[in-house]
Write a protein that holds these residues in place. Structure first.
Motif, mmCIF file in Angstrom:
data_model
loop_
_atom_site.group_PDB
_atom_site.id
_atom_site.type_symbol
_atom_site.label_atom_id
_atom_site.label_comp_id
_atom_site.label_asym_id
_atom_site.label_seq_id
_atom_site.Cartn_x
_atom_site.Cartn_y
_atom_site.Cartn_z
ATOM 1 N N LYS A 202 1.154 0.637 -9.988
ATOM 2 C CA LYS A 202 2.086 -0.045 -9.086
ATOM 3 C C LYS A 202 1.757 0.225 -7.625
ATOM 4 O O LYS A 202 1.711 -0.692 -6.801
ATOM 5 N N GLU A 203 1.455 1.496 -7.317
ATOM 6 C CA GLU A 203 1.238 1.846 -5.907
ATOM 7 C C GLU A 203 -0.055 1.211 -5.358
ATOM 8 O O GLU A 203 -0.230 1.112 -4.146
ATOM 9 N N ASP A 204 -0.945 0.762 -6.257
ATOM 10 C CA ASP A 204 -2.194 0.152 -5.780
ATOM 11 C C ASP A 204 -2.052 -1.353 -5.502
ATOM 12 O O ASP A 204 -2.960 -1.959 -4.920
ATOM 13 N N LEU A 205 -0.929 -1.941 -5.928
ATOM 14 C CA LEU A 205 -0.809 -3.402 -5.803
ATOM 15 C C LEU A 205 -1.025 -3.907 -4.376
ATOM 16 O O LEU A 205 -1.888 -4.765 -4.155
ATOM 17 N N PRO A 206 -0.256 -3.391 -3.382
ATOM 18 C CA PRO A 206 -0.453 -3.951 -2.029
ATOM 19 C C PRO A 206 -1.876 -3.736 -1.520
ATOM 20 O O PRO A 206 -2.434 -4.603 -0.840
ATOM 21 N N LYS A 207 -2.472 -2.589 -1.890
ATOM 22 C CA LYS A 207 -3.845 -2.321 -1.405
ATOM 23 C C LYS A 207 -4.816 -3.342 -2.013
ATOM 24 O O LYS A 207 -5.709 -3.849 -1.331
ATOM 25 N N ILE A 208 -4.631 -3.634 -3.283
ATOM 26 C CA ILE A 208 -5.525 -4.608 -3.942
ATOM 27 C C ILE A 208 -5.355 -5.988 -3.321
ATOM 28 O O ILE A 208 -6.330 -6.686 -3.027
ATOM 29 N N ASN B 91 2.966 -8.247 5.118
ATOM 30 C CA ASN B 91 3.398 -8.296 6.512
ATOM 31 C C ASN B 91 4.852 -7.898 6.693
ATOM 32 O O ASN B 91 5.395 -8.004 7.792
ATOM 33 N N ASN B 92 5.551 -7.497 5.635
ATOM 34 C CA ASN B 92 6.978 -7.180 5.758
ATOM 35 C C ASN B 92 7.240 -5.825 5.112
ATOM 36 O O ASN B 92 7.393 -5.704 3.896
ATOM 37 N N SER B 93 7.303 -4.773 5.957
ATOM 38 C CA SER B 93 7.372 -3.414 5.400
ATOM 39 C C SER B 93 8.692 -3.161 4.665
ATOM 40 O O SER B 93 8.726 -2.474 3.647
ATOM 41 N N ASN B 94 9.808 -3.772 5.139
ATOM 42 C CA ASN B 94 11.103 -3.568 4.461
ATOM 43 C C ASN B 94 11.047 -4.086 3.042
ATOM 44 O O ASN B 94 11.450 -3.423 2.091
ATOM 45 N N LEU B 95 10.536 -5.300 2.935
ATOM 46 C CA LEU B 95 10.429 -5.958 1.632
ATOM 47 C C LEU B 95 9.560 -5.125 0.708
ATOM 48 O O LEU B 95 9.873 -4.892 -0.464
#
Ligand SMILES: Cc1cc2nc3c(=O)[nH]c(=O)nc-3n(C[C@H](O)[C@H](O)[C@H](O)COP(=O)(O)OP(=O)(O)OC[C@H]3O[C@@H](n4cnc5c(N)ncnc54)[C@H](O)[C@@H]3O)c2cc1C
Ligand SMILES: NC(=O)c1ccc[n+]([C@@H]2O[C@H](COP(=O)([O-])OP(=O)(O)OC[C@H]3O[C@@H](n4cnc5c(N)ncnc54)[C@H](O)[C@@H]3O)[C@@H](O)[C@H]2O)c1
Ligand code: SF4
Ligand code: FES
Length: 813
Positions: free
Chosen positions: A611-617, A794-798
């Motif tokens: 899960k933690e790799d999703l945004p990086k991928i 682009n949306n850190s809150n989300l």
């Protein structure tokens, strides 16, 4: 008592019908009293096993038989581990251990592991092509076999065997039922009834080999036939074993819990070990193991009350009744059914009408009955047997007298306390009160409110009669009314959509308030549906309510059964470049992706992503999301077409890419698939797509409403067009018309069956003004779509909010 149990941890092993029914009752009696964890070996949420017979004959799809979807577990705070088998119970430490290494402590443990099909221990029983019929995987196996093979044998002429055989027959197989005894269903029917049933089923096309004991399965790796003890043989390319079930006791036994045939329980379902209970087919109560849901639900009701500190009578056993679920064949049996000394018998046998009725009396009291060919009185007969009612003139008349020949509504004659739905123990009064108090107008609403007809569905005709009887004149118009969109309201999809437009409602909250939802928060059924309808009606005004979306759509990835994710980048028209492939390969290596899979939709799925790799991928890929999880356009499958193929008459790749780029990301009522082919050889399989386009002699043919899933349907020709412009306009109008008139989660295959191809053709082909207007509304909707992966990056809150979630879901492309 309930308060004292606050935060006690209840662990349920077995996510099947008996276990979850018990949990449902606990949640009703004492919500919040327990923290609940559920383990289930199967990869699905709780489903209606009974209705697998309907999935096999393709009158229902797997989605239709889900009883509690994953959102239900979430809403009730239940931790669900599907695809996870508990392998050990430590009754001293009070913990359970699962096959994935998890160890979970419990205060109270319920074992509800069900049964396993019995597999005859004869040589060759492990050959390919021999299956049991117990779960969705078996059912899928059978559906596949029916596509590939012709000759099937079903061993066992009991309830399961006959339903399996009829299902396979409907799928086009040549089916022989092999039975040990001369008479089928010998556990429920006497000689006459059994012969009548066999004759009826033979007239429908089934074959029978009775009095046959299987001695060996023939064939090399795969089964090719059966040899019987009398030396005869039967050819069979596929065999279903339906020779009974055995309670699943292995786990309890190796954990030191007392077992016999089943896990031994007392009248409150307690096992030999404190705080450990067993409910359902896995247990043995007073020497009896059950294989039907009604007794299991009765056990669950007692157990739930016991665990919630509510006074309850002990469970003292059940009188079982059975009903065969084969359309056009009425077969009912309950209690005693064979002639015997000390019994007096009331019998009616009408060979011309093919009706046989038998009521068995002991000391004048009704103790059993069989009905063949006319099951109208089955609910009442069951109740009379259950309560040991004394035979009277009126009862005699109702069952075998003149009254039984007359048709008509029997609901008026049912006494208030009579049980209408045997599976769920629902009385006539319960149903009548629900109709009156909640203003119910459809059987579906009654099902949600009372559970009547929720399991085998055998009581549905009587429920319908009660509805008709209570509503009187209002019934006809009510019958025409569509189903409510969920149990929070009695309004149908069309009524809700009309009200949203007329009242100018913009948010789900406003809708629920203005339309007086019973549950102001909504439920897992209506929340995503309302979000969809609002977005469709008000494309520019509506703000997407992300929390209302299904989990996969919220996470923009497919959550797998082990809690990791599948990432599918967009690959327009199934076309890629060496550079993109190299990038995907590098990323798969960098993030230690477990598996790279080429999907059915012609793209690559990176499976096993943390899960933690999703945004990086997503960031490293720099590609758009392939929406492999969404109720939106999934893929446009294309063939090579005129660019390379010598048969190609049209540029299918070019058109596919254009269509995918135009319609990607747009919300639809359900997932949506397209295919484009360069010629009628149809290499990209247009006939199983929502829209299938085929180049033919310089023109495009447009096929619609295809589905390659479990409820397969071939697409039908909508029209033929000459130009690319016309094609784009009609595709656009078709998709928008479906968006506007389809129900949320309704695939185009079901939608077209419901509204009719003619009305669709009229709206999007013949009526040119309407077509243009639909295409214009589509453009407005398309102008609003956003690329989700970049939006999240682009949306850190989300991003923070999203990555707090964990749930498990199924995979789709
Ligand atoms: C095709 C078919 C048609 C039927 N028709 C009817 C009908 O018309 N009327 C009727 O009354 N009954 C019918 N039945 C029977 C009915 O479905 C069963 O009686 C009922 O489902 C039993 O419920 P259960 O919870 O005890 O077991 P199940 O529903 O079998 O649930 C047990 C679950 O526990 C899981 N499990 C087992 N061991 C473990 C473990 N160690 N860890 C985690 N999970 C585990 C299993 O995978 C399974 O999912 C039918 C059955 C079939 C197969
Ligand atoms: N409509 C319904 O209520 C329904 C439908 C399907 C299943 N079920 C339940 O599912 C469970 C499994 O059903 P089932 O029909 O397998 O079990 P069952 O025990 O009711 O019937 C098995 C049948 O197989 C026969 N048999 C046994 N050994 C055989 C052999 N060697 N060769 C040929 N026949 C043999 C038996 O004589 C018996 O009639 C049962 O509990 C049943 O009640 C119920
Ligand atoms: S569908 Fe026709 S054009 Fe397309 S690849 Fe197949 S043969 Fe070639
Ligand atoms: S009798 Fe089975 S659902 Fe009602």
């Amino acid at each position: 008592m309930v308060e004292a149990q606050e935060h006690r941890h209840l662990v349920l092993i077995g996510n099947g019908m008996a276990g979850i029914n018990t949990v449902e009752q606990i949640l009703k009696l004492a919500p919040g009293a327990y923290r609940i964890t559920v383990f289930g070996s199967e990869p699905y949420p709780n489903y209606n096993r009974i209705q697998l017979s309907y999935v096999l004959e393709k009158s229902k799809a797997v989605e239709d038989i889900i009883l509690n979807d994953r959102e239900w577990y979430l809403e009730n705070g239940i931790e669900l581990y599907t695809g996870t088998t508990v392998t050990h119970i430590d009754t001293e430490q009070k913990t359970v251990k699962a096959d994935n290494g998890m160890e979970v402590p419990y205060d109270t443990l319920i074992i509800a592991t069900g049964s396993n099909p019995f597999i005859l221990p004869v040589p060759g029983a492990d050959k390919e092509g021999i299956v049991g019929f117990r779960d969705i995987a078996d059912c899928e196996n059978m559906l596949r076999a029916a596509d590939q093979y012709k000759k099937a044998a079903v061993i066992g002429g009991g309830l399961l065997g006959l339903e399996a055989a009829k299902g396979l027959l409907k799928l086009g197989m040549d089916v022989t039922v092999v039975h040990l005894f001369e008479e089928i269903m010998e556990r429920q029917l006497d000689h006459t009834a059994s012969l009548m049933l066999q004759a009826e089923l033979e007239s429908q096309g089934l074959k029978f080999a009775t009095g046959k004991q299987t001695e060996e399965f023939l064939g090399d790796k795969r089964v090719s036939g059966i040899r019987f003890s009398d030396g005869t043989t039967l050819d069979a390319e596929f065999v279903v074993m339906a020779v009974g079930i055995r309670p699943n006791i292995a786990l309890a036994k190796e954990s030191g819990i007392a077992v016999n045939k089943g896990i031994l329980v007392n009248d409150y379902m307690r096992t030999s070990v404190p705080d450990v209970y067993a409910v359902g087919e896995c247990n043995e109560h007073r020497g009896i193991t059950y294989g039907l849901v009604a007794p299991l639900f009765e056990q669950g009701a007692v157990l739930a009350k016991h665990l919630c500190g509510v006074d309850t009578k002990p469970y003292e056993g059940s009188v079982v009744s059975t009903q065969l679920k084969i359309s056009g064949v009425d077969v009912f049996s309950a209690g005693e059914f064979m002639d015997a000394e000390g019994l007096s018998i009331v019998r009616m046998h009408d060979d011309w009408r093919r009706i046989y009725k038998k009521v068995l009396l002991r000391g004048g009291r009704i103790v059993g009955g069989v009905l063949i060919g006319d099951g109208k009185e089955s609910s009442r007969l069951q109740q009379w047997i259950r309560t040991g009612t004394v035979m009277t003139e009126a009862i005699h008349d109702a069952i075998v007298g003149q009254a039984s020949v007359e048709t008509g509504n029997t609901a008026a004659e049912l006494a208030d306390e009579e049980i209408v739905c045997g599976c769920n123990g629902v009385t006539k009064k319960h149903i009548v009160d629900a109709i009156n108090e909640k203003g119910l107008t459809t059987v579906e609403e009654i099902k949600v409110a009372t559970s009547a007809s929720r399991s085998c569905g055998g009581c549905r005709p009587v429920v319908e009669q009660i509805l008709q009887y209570v509503l009187g004149d209002k019934y006809d118009s009510a019958a025409a009314k569509q189903e409510a969109i969920c149990s929070c309201t009695t309004l149908s999809k069309d009524e809700v959509v009309t009200a949203i437009k007329e009242k100018g409602l913009i948010t789900s909250k406003e809708v629920r308030y203005a339309l007086e939802w019973d549950n102001p928060e909504g439920c897992s059924k209506c929340r995503p549906a309302l979000n969809y309808y609002l977005g469709m009606i008000w494309p520019t005004e509506h703000v997407d309510e992300k929390d209302s979306r299904f989990v996969n759509e919220r996470m923009h990835a497919n959550i797998q059964k082990d809690g990791t994710f599948g990432v599918v980048p967009r690959m327009y028209g199934g076309v890629t470049t060496p550079e993109d492939l190299r990038l995907i390969a590098d990323i798969a290596v960098k993030y230690n992706v477990k598996l790279v899979k080429v999907t059915g939709g012609q793209r690559l799925d990176l499976l096993g992503v943390k899960k933690e790799d999703l945004p990086k991928i997503w960031k490293d890929l720099g590609m758009p999301s392939g929406y492999a999880y969404a109720k939106a356009l999934r893929t446009v499958k294309t063939c090579v077409g005129s660019q390379f193929c010598r048969f190609g008459t049209k540029d299918s790749m070019g058109m596919g890419i254009l269509l995918e780029k135009k319609f990607e990301r747009l919300d639809m009522p359900a997932k949506f698939k397209l295919a484009v082919n360069g010629c009628p050889r149809n290499c990209a399989e247009s006939s199983t797509k929502d829209i299938g386009i085929v180049g033919n002699e310089g023109a495009w043919e447009i096929y619609v409403g295809g589905n390659g899933g479990i409820k397969a349907r071939l697409a039908e020709l909508l029209c033929k067009v000459r130009t690319d412009e016309e094609l784009l306009e009609i595709v656009s109008a078709f998709m928008q018309y479906y968006r506007e008139t389809g129900k949320y989660l309704e695939r185009t295959s079901d939608w077209i069956e419901r509204v009719g191809l003619e009305s669709v053709t009229e709206a999007v082909v013949h009526d040119r003004d309407n077509r243009r207007a639909l295409a214009e509304r589509m453009e407005v909707a398309l102008a609003q779509v956003k690329e989700p992966w970049s939006e999240i990056l682009n949306n850190s809150n989300l991003r923070e909010r999203m990555f707090d979630e964990i749930t498990v879901s199924t995979n789709q492309d």
